[in-house]
Design an enzyme around this catalytic site. Structure first.
Site, short mmCIF file in Angstrom:
data_model
loop_
_atom_site.label_atom_id
_atom_site.label_comp_id
_atom_site.label_asym_id
_atom_site.label_seq_id
_atom_site.Cartn_x
_atom_site.Cartn_y
_atom_site.Cartn_z
N SER A 108 8.40 25.19 -4.22
CA SER A 108 9.70 25.47 -4.82
C SER A 108 10.14 26.90 -4.47
CB SER A 108 9.65 25.22 -6.33
OG SER A 108 10.95 25.14 -6.87
N ASP B 58 12.52 14.82 -4.98
CA ASP B 58 12.53 16.22 -5.42
C ASP B 58 13.75 16.56 -6.27
OD1 ASP B 58 10.66 18.28 -5.09
OD2 ASP B 58 10.91 18.31 -2.92
N HIS C 223 10.11 16.65 -8.41
CA HIS C 223 9.85 18.06 -8.10
C HIS C 223 8.58 18.50 -8.84
CE1 HIS C 223 10.95 21.85 -6.46
NE2 HIS C 223 11.08 22.45 -7.63
#
Length: 556
Positions: free
Chosen positions: A212, A337, A456
């Site tokens: 991320s 995601d 995610h």
């Protein structure tokens, strides 16, 4: 006599069995440190050092400075505080400004290790939150390097870097250029390069990896000229420097909003006033709205990010890939995601009962393409609904919302970074993946829909070997995918090729190049059929080419 001999042999055998293989006290540039030794099994030990300072206590809104050092032996057996940040509910702050420390895991076999590859982890958290200093929740420490180090026979390092306004607030000029958190990461990587040999590591074989905002940070660290010759390889999971949230194009606008909240002027005195403001008050002034709408998606609220400062980032990221020409690079995204974000923008996505209105799809696309006006929305809508037919199912519409978020926020920027890396590479190799292990919460009795893929952050638990360290929470299939990822990641750290190293992999992962566009789909069923090509090429083409060719509206 025979009995006495036998007793002596048993005693020697026990001594050998119990013999501790350890680095003991290690001398670093700041002074001596002593960690703790963990016995993992027969002829398997690990030294763990927690809380080694890699820089001095940071001066607010300045680059990190080297640590002045210490007398005697520093006991590095406890995690330090994470960097000052908002708590999960944004009702208060946690952590400290004194947070520039790192942790090291060093595995040993029958003798003390030397010349091991080194993997340096950079955590995510939207540049706002995050930490690698101990338990994330309850007693579960997500970024524990032990499983990767032990299974892959590599040294693992995790570090702290400033987040929130302390790490990324910028006035857009030399008064407060920003990127302090990125400088912290760079200082930690440089410290590892200078000191890791004393811990049994090879300073010429450092792999940085992150997820991320950490994946974007990894990308920035490969693109800055300040890491020339320090980083050998890099892995970006669900985040690259080209993501729409990774660079703030107008940092001054946001700094002025924060200044007004904390009663600072917005003229030439702004920077000096912000520097004198209580850091807790400053951090509380940067709360993020956690409920979006299709017209105001959450991803647009992530205003604290990197800045093109003319120093750490001398140019826009897409123009800096020549700096990564010799770095081996893996990058990829999770197949859903975007779910974490779009389900907050369009809550009906998670509902078993409510339909998602196609109008919400259009509104979300309008937000993502707003600088192109109505022509952009029309083109985007026809691209994403072309396979709907006359009566799209409820599930089809919901999945389309998730796909749009995934493409825009993560997948397309990641593919673009892979193309740019492959095009600029000299000796650097390039590898692309898609992680698609379904979320463990998908199903009837949870807030997640039954069709959930990988959300995610879902990849983190597998990379860090949680199905092995906390087996009760997982199925055997989860141990399969965890084993595959640790094998590919650590083989890559050793050799620059995820297929060759000490660990067996389920299928050969081919290099990515601009002709074949090959990638590997990673899940517990990964096999020969998981090697694919042209990942979502139609949508990559739409965002990077079709949309860009439309005229932009004149922005303010």
């Amino acid at each position: 006599v025979r009995m006495a001999k036998l007793e002596i042999l048993v005693a020697i055998a026990v001594a050998v069995f119990l013999e501790t293989v350890s680095l003991g006290v290690v001398t670093t540039e700041g002074g001596m440190v002593q960690g703790e030794n963990l016995r993992l099994g027969f002829r398997r030990h690990m030294d763990r050092f927690r809380g080694i300072p890699f820089a001095d206590i940071p001066v607010r809104f300045q680059k990190p400075q080297s640590h002045p050092g210490w007398e005697g032996i520093l006991k590095t057996t406890e995690y330090r505080k994470r960097c000052l940040q908002l708590n999960p509910l944004q009702t208060d702050t946690m952590g400290s400004e004194d947070c520039l420390y790192l942790n090291i895991w060093v595995p040993h076999g029958s003798s003390v290790s030397t010349n091991l590859p080194v993997m340096v982890w950079i955590y995510g958290g939207g540049f706002l939150v995050g930490g690698s200093m101990g338990a994330n929740f309850w007693d579960n420490y997500l970024y524990d390097g032990q499983e990767i180090a032990d299974r892959g026979d590599v040294i693992v390092v995790t570090l702290g870097y400033r987040v929130g306004p302390m790490g990324f607030l910028s006035t857009g000029d030399s008064d407060m250029p920003g990127n302090y958190g990125l400088w912290d990461q760079q200082a930690a990587i440089a410290w590892v390069h200078r000191n890791i040999r004393a811990f049994g590591g090879n300073p010429d074989n450092i792999t940085i990896f992150g997820e991320s905002a950490g994946g974007a940070s990894v990308s920035f660290q490969t693109l800055t000229p300040h890491n020339k010759g320090i980083i050998k390889r890099a892995i970006s999971q669900s985040g690259v420097a080209l993501c729409p949230w990774a660079v703030n194009k107008n940092p001054r606008k946001y700094a002025e909003e924060v200044a007004l909240k904390v009663n600072c002027p917005t003229d030439s005195r702004m920077a000096s006033c912000l520097k004198m403001t209580d850091p807790v008050i400053l951090t509380m002034a940067t709360t993020v709205k956690l409920f979006g709408s299709p017209d105001h998606p959450i991803v647009n609220n992530l205003a604290l990010a990197a800045t093109v400062d003319g120093d750490f980032l001398p140019d826009e990221p897409q123009n800096l890939f020549h700096n990564a020409a010799e770095i081996d690079y893996i990058a990829g995204a999770n197949d859903m995601d975007g779910h974490l974000f779009t389900s907050l923008d369009v809550p009906s996505v998670n509902s078993q009962l409510l339909d998602t209105d196609p109008e919400d799809v259009k509104r979300l696309l309008a937000s993502y393409t707003k600088e192109k006006g109505s022509a952009g929305v029309a083109e985007a809508y026809s691209t994403y609904t072309s396979y709907w037919g006359n009566k799209p199912s409820r599930e089809t519409i919901k999945k389309t919302v998730v796909a749009i978020g995934t493409d825009y926020i993560f997948l397309v920027p990641t593919q673009t970074a892979l193309y740019l890396h492959a095009a600029a590479a000299t000796t650097g190799r390039t590898y692309s993946y898609l992680f698609s292990e379904p979320n463990r919460m998908g199903g009837l009795l949870t807030p997640y829909p039954s069709w959930m893929g990988a959300d995610h952050t879902d990849d983190l638990q597998y990379v860090f070997g949680k199905p092995f360290s906390t087996p009760l929470g997982y199925w055997p299939s989860h141990r399969d995918i965890s084993g595959y990822m640790i094998a590919y990641w650590t083989n890559f750290a050793k050799t620059g090729d995820p297929n060759s190293g000490d660990l067996k992999v389920p299928v050969a992962w081919p290099k990515f190049n601009n002709n074949t566009h090959q990638f590997l789909e990673l899940n517990h069923n990964t096999d020969i059929n998981s090697v694919r090509q042209q990942q979502r090429l139609r949508y990559v083409h739409f965002w990077t080419s079709v949309l860009q060719s439309l005229p932009s509206l004149i922005s303010e």
